[in-house]
Scaffold this motif. Structure first.
Motif, short mmCIF file in Angstrom:
data_model
loop_
_atom_site.label_atom_id
_atom_site.label_comp_id
_atom_site.label_asym_id
_atom_site.label_seq_id
_atom_site.Cartn_x
_atom_site.Cartn_y
_atom_site.Cartn_z
N LEU A 184 0.83 -1.21 0.00
CA LEU A 184 0.00 0.00 0.00
C LEU A 184 0.86 1.26 0.00
O LEU A 184 0.52 2.26 -0.61
N LYS A 185 2.00 1.17 0.68
CA LYS A 185 2.92 2.30 0.70
C LYS A 185 3.44 2.56 -0.72
O LYS A 185 3.49 3.71 -1.18
N LEU A 186 3.77 1.48 -1.40
CA LEU A 186 4.25 1.59 -2.78
C LEU A 186 3.17 2.21 -3.68
O LEU A 186 3.46 3.09 -4.50
N MET A 187 1.94 1.77 -3.49
CA MET A 187 0.82 2.33 -4.25
C MET A 187 0.75 3.84 -4.04
O MET A 187 0.60 4.60 -4.99
N ARG A 188 0.85 4.25 -2.78
CA ARG A 188 0.76 5.68 -2.45
C ARG A 188 1.86 6.47 -3.14
O ARG A 188 1.63 7.50 -3.75
N GLU A 189 3.07 5.95 -3.01
CA GLU A 189 4.23 6.62 -3.61
C GLU A 189 4.06 6.84 -5.10
O GLU A 189 4.25 7.93 -5.63
N LYS A 190 3.69 5.76 -5.77
CA LYS A 190 3.62 5.80 -7.23
C LYS A 190 2.42 6.61 -7.72
O LYS A 190 2.44 7.15 -8.81
N ARG A 191 1.40 6.65 -6.88
CA ARG A 191 0.23 7.43 -7.23
C ARG A 191 0.61 8.90 -7.28
O ARG A 191 0.21 9.63 -8.17
N ALA A 192 1.41 9.30 -6.31
CA ALA A 192 1.86 10.69 -6.25
C ALA A 192 2.65 11.05 -7.51
O ALA A 192 2.58 12.16 -8.01
N PHE A 193 3.35 10.06 -8.01
CA PHE A 193 4.12 10.18 -9.22
C PHE A 193 3.36 10.76 -10.39
O PHE A 193 3.85 11.58 -11.15
N VAL A 194 2.15 10.29 -10.56
CA VAL A 194 1.32 10.75 -11.69
C VAL A 194 0.15 11.59 -11.19
O VAL A 194 -0.82 11.80 -11.90
N GLU A 195 0.28 12.06 -9.94
CA GLU A 195 -0.76 12.89 -9.33
C GLU A 195 -2.14 12.26 -9.50
O GLU A 195 -3.09 12.89 -9.93
N MET A 196 -2.20 11.00 -9.18
CA MET A 196 -3.47 10.28 -9.34
C MET A 196 -4.24 10.30 -8.04
O MET A 196 -3.68 10.06 -6.97
N ASP A 197 -5.50 10.58 -8.14
CA ASP A 197 -6.38 10.66 -6.99
C ASP A 197 -6.47 9.28 -6.32
O ASP A 197 -6.57 8.26 -6.99
N GLY B 286 -15.12 3.54 -15.67
CA GLY B 286 -15.64 4.90 -15.54
C GLY B 286 -14.56 5.96 -15.51
O GLY B 286 -14.85 7.13 -15.22
N PHE B 287 -13.32 5.60 -15.82
CA PHE B 287 -12.24 6.60 -15.87
C PHE B 287 -12.42 7.44 -17.13
O PHE B 287 -12.84 6.93 -18.17
N SER B 288 -12.04 8.71 -17.05
CA SER B 288 -12.04 9.54 -18.26
C SER B 288 -10.83 9.12 -19.10
O SER B 288 -9.95 8.39 -18.62
N GLY B 289 -10.78 9.60 -20.34
CA GLY B 289 -9.65 9.26 -21.22
C GLY B 289 -8.32 9.60 -20.57
O GLY B 289 -7.39 8.81 -20.58
N GLY B 290 -8.26 10.79 -19.99
CA GLY B 290 -7.02 11.24 -19.35
C GLY B 290 -6.66 10.39 -18.15
O GLY B 290 -5.49 10.05 -17.94
N GLU B 291 -7.67 10.05 -17.37
CA GLU B 291 -7.43 9.22 -16.18
C GLU B 291 -6.90 7.84 -16.56
O GLU B 291 -6.04 7.28 -15.88
N ASP C 57 -0.30 10.08 -25.66
CA ASP C 57 -0.71 11.48 -25.67
C ASP C 57 -2.11 11.69 -26.23
O ASP C 57 -2.70 12.73 -26.03
N SER C 58 -2.66 10.67 -26.92
CA SER C 58 -3.96 10.92 -27.56
C SER C 58 -5.03 11.08 -26.49
O SER C 58 -5.07 10.35 -25.52
N GLY C 59 -5.86 12.06 -26.70
CA GLY C 59 -6.96 12.30 -25.77
C GLY C 59 -6.55 13.01 -24.49
O GLY C 59 -7.32 13.06 -23.54
N LEU C 60 -5.33 13.53 -24.44
CA LEU C 60 -4.90 14.22 -23.22
C LEU C 60 -4.92 15.74 -23.41
O LEU C 60 -4.51 16.24 -24.46
N ASP C 61 -5.36 16.46 -22.39
CA ASP C 61 -5.22 17.91 -22.48
C ASP C 61 -3.79 18.27 -22.06
O ASP C 61 -3.01 17.41 -21.62
N ILE C 62 -3.45 19.54 -22.18
CA ILE C 62 -2.06 19.96 -21.98
C ILE C 62 -1.54 19.61 -20.59
O ILE C 62 -0.44 19.10 -20.42
N ASP C 63 -2.39 19.84 -19.55
CA ASP C 63 -1.95 19.57 -18.18
C ASP C 63 -1.70 18.08 -17.97
O ASP C 63 -0.69 17.68 -17.39
N ALA C 64 -2.65 17.29 -18.48
CA ALA C 64 -2.51 15.84 -18.32
C ALA C 64 -1.28 15.34 -19.08
O ALA C 64 -0.55 14.47 -18.60
#
Lengths: 445, 250
Positions: B121-134, B145-150, B173-180
């Motif tokens: 779970l610690k590893l999950m947390r770390e790597k999630r932060a990596f891609v700023e994933m909720d 139910g994830f969006s294209g970017g998610e 990169d397809s389907g991603l906005d600039i921030d994503a």
């Protein structure tokens, strides 16, 4: 000689023994039930309700009958530990249809114990209930049960009483010869009362069994009842199970059935909603392979306005297994504002497994919301490959997908420890590790 | 690290790859560009062992081993990762269970004990932060139910978890906005190491502004028809693919 005749003859020859080892209340309807059985016979080809399940083959077997209501030499409370302990249930046993004595519960007015014994002592209290729902349907296989049944379980919960512990009934089939077993379960939950009942079916020896069970359930106003039914028998077991439910106003009933291991299983569930605001949730899961056969037949009647019914059935079939689901919902003319949904979703893991599904709606009211749906499909190949790319081997990926598929049926269970237990058993079943129930001393003998 | 020689592959009897040659060395980032239908996705699918594609000729070695002989999961365990162009939704299978299976299968392959729950779970947390994933996303079913970017972010998250030595990013990169796009690219860049390589498949220069490739290839009609340095991407962005077709005399 046809199969019916064997049982008709047996009934006539053994009628005195049958009655002698039972009680007046249960003896009273025998002859009439037998007459109905004789008239209708075992459901034959062409009987729509039994279209997918033929019983003549399994009834051809020359079964022994436990007419003397003999109990086994072992004490199930000592020998049969199974998984019951961890669940913290109030445990009861029927061995070959006969109640194995246990000290009665202390709770005031609550009775959990031998149906025969209670019916002998207080027949007047059960007269309004016993065989009322079953007889009304005139199903020949339920009549067959009524004709021969001698004992079973009674769960009686008086008005406004909440039974905290789950009551667990373990049905053990145990015999050195092929055997037919009849048992009856009567559940009366009075107004405002609550209870949870867990039924587990187990077999011990490699004999052929025919297991006939009729459950009659009366749920009073504002009362709550959960019934969880887990079948873990073997390929030589045939089980015909009729469940009749009558629900009064604002009552809440959950019936969740799981077929983990079986031979041939037919579950018939009838629900009559006779009081406004009643809600019923029927769900079922079946995992079948080899030549196993699972048939769930449901019939829900919305007789009055504002009742709700939900059905969710999921099957996973492998090898040459056969699954059937037919769900009928009848909304009568006066049953306005009824809400009903039915869903039957199924996985056939190969092209030789068969699934027959038939959700049906019959609506005579004009202001209702009813839906039904059915799917039969295979495992999603794209999902499998996606998981394999992430390093999960195909067999494991399949397991995860199958497990995910049935998990929402398990999630209908409102006892967390049982839910967890079923997740575990299901996983074991998919992994092929569940040829016998674990931890049970009987199975290991 | 990856050596592809004269690779031919077909789907449903139709030949798509017609002799690919490619050599990816440790630490390198290769970009593969090319018009629609050139065979870019086929190439990535063949490399990860998709059963629909049949290799008819040629060889692929990965760290000296014959890649084409390996089952898809073994390729993964050996360090190959594909960020899918269209990540699959898997209803009912939670991200946590999915990742735990993936990680522990990988560890099993390398004769390591399964990761303890807490560490996992610690590893999950770390790597999630990596891609700023909720954190909510990782509690849901895989991609459901994830969006294209998610979904694309989730691919990079899985890549971070599995730490592949060769990652193939198929139109990430397809389907991603600039921030994503920036977040995904950052995630990829953070995973860069001297012993790790990547093949980036894209239509656009845009992604290559973030993920700097060492070498760019143009794939056309099942073959690599041009190989050059990063400047090639700019040229393609400006002029399109027609001039390459003309060069080929088509």
């Amino acid at each position: 000689m046809n199969i019916e005749q064997q049982y008709i003859d047996l009934f006539e020859e053994q009628y005195d023994a049958l009655c002698h080892n039972s009680t007046e209340l249960m003896n009273a309807p025998r002859k009439e039930a037998m007459a109905h059985f004789e008239k209708q016979g075992i459901p034959k080809k062409g009987v729509e309700r039994y279209r997918y399940t033929r019983l003549d083959d399994v009834l051809k077997v020359d079964y022994g009958v436990n007419m003397q209501c003999l109990l086994p030499k072992f004490n199930p409370y000592k020998e049969f530990e199974c998984d019951a302990k961890g669940l913290g249930t109030d445990l009861h046993f029927l061995v070959n249809g006969v109640y194995y004595d246990k000290k009665p519960s202390d709770a005031e007015g609550v009775y959990v114990g031998s149906l025969k014994k209670f019916a002998a002592e207080h027949p007047e209290r059960l007269r309004p209930y016993y065989n009322r729902l079953a007889a009304a349907q005139k199903d020949s296989m339920a009549e067959f049960n009524t004709a021969f049944v001698q004992d079973g379980l009674l769960l009686f919960v008086p008005r406004n009483t909440k039974v905290e512990d789950t009551i667990q009934l373990i049905n053990i089939l145990h015999s050195n010869v092929d055997m037919i077993i009849f048992r009856r379960i009567l559940v009366v939950i009075e107004q405002g009362a609550e209870a949870k009942l867990l039924l587990c079916d187990h077999v011990t020896q490699q004999q052929r069994y025919f297991s006939s069970q009729v459950i009659e359930v009366f749920v009073g106003e504002n009362a709550h009842l959960d019934i969880y039914d887990l079948e873990e028998t073997h390929n030589l077991t045939a089980r015909v199970n009729h469940v009749y439910v009558e629900q009064e106003g604002n009552s809440n009933v959950v019936i969740n059935g799981t077929t983990l291991h079986n031979g041939l299983t037919r579950n018939d569930i009838y629900v009559d909603m006779i009081g406004q605001g009643a809600n019923v949730e029927l769900s079922g899961m079946a995992i079948a392979d080899k030549e196993q056969h699972v048939d769930n037949h449901t019939f829900v009647r919305h007789k009055v306005p504002n009742c709700t019914s939900h059905e969710l059935f999921k099957y996973v079939l492998d090898d040459v297994a056969v699954g059937a689901y037919s769900g009928r919902v009848l909304v009568e003319r006066d049953a306005q504002k009824s809400y009903s949904e039915q869903s039957s979703k199924n996985l056939c893991l190969n092209s030789k497994a068969h699934m027959y599904t038939q959700p049906q709606l019959e609506i005579y009211a004009d202001d209702v919301k009813c839906s039904h749906g059915a799917t039969v499909g295979q495992l999603d190949e794209d999902a499998l490959f996606y998981m394999m790319q992430r390093g999960i081997p195909k067999t494991e990926a399949r397991m995860l997908l199958m497990f995910a598929f049935v998990s929402d049926v398990i999630d209908q269970i409102r006892i967390p420890s049982l839910q967890e237990r079923l997740h575990h058993l299901t996983e074991q079943r998919f992994r092929g590790e569940l040829d016998q129930c674990a931890g049970c001393a009987l199975c290991q003998k | 690290m990856l050596v592809i020689k004269d690779l031919h592959a077909s789907i449903n009897g139709k030949e798509i790859l017609k002799g690919i040659n490619l050599n990816v060395k440790p630490g390198e980032v290769h970009a593969i560009m090319g018009p629609n239908g050139a065979g870019k996705s086929t190439m990535s699918n063949v490399l990860v062992g998709h059963p629909k594609y049949v290799v008819t000729k040629g060889s692929v070695t990965f760290n000296g081993k014959n890649l084409l002989d390996m089952a898809p999961e073994v390729r993964s365990h050996e360090g190959l990762f594909l960020s899918f162009q269209y990540p699959v939704e898997i209803p009912g299978v939670s991200m946590v269970n999915f990742m735990r299976s993936a990680i522990n299968e990988q560890r099993k392959y390398h004769n390591l004990e399964p990761l303890a729950a807490g560490k996992f779970l610690k590893l999950m947390r770390e790597k999630r932060a990596f891609v700023e994933m909720d954190s909510k996303l990782s509690n849901r079913a895989v991609n459901e139910g994830f969006s294209g970017g998610e979904k694309k972010r989730n691919e990079i998250f899985q890549m971070a978890m599995l730490e592949p030595t060769l990652a193939i990013l198929d139109e990430t990169d397809s389907g991603l906005d600039i921030d994503a796009l920036r977040i995904v690219a950052d995630g990829v860049n953070k995973l860069k190491a001297p012993d790790r390589s990547a093949i980036v498949i894209t239509h656009y220069q845009r992604l290559l502004d973030y993920i700097k490739p060492d070498i760019i290839h143009v794939l056309y009609d099942g073959r690599i028809v041009k190989t050059a340095g990063p400047e090639l991407a700019l040229e393609l962005e400006e002029k399109g693919y027609d001039w390459i077709k003309e060069e080929l005399g088509e």
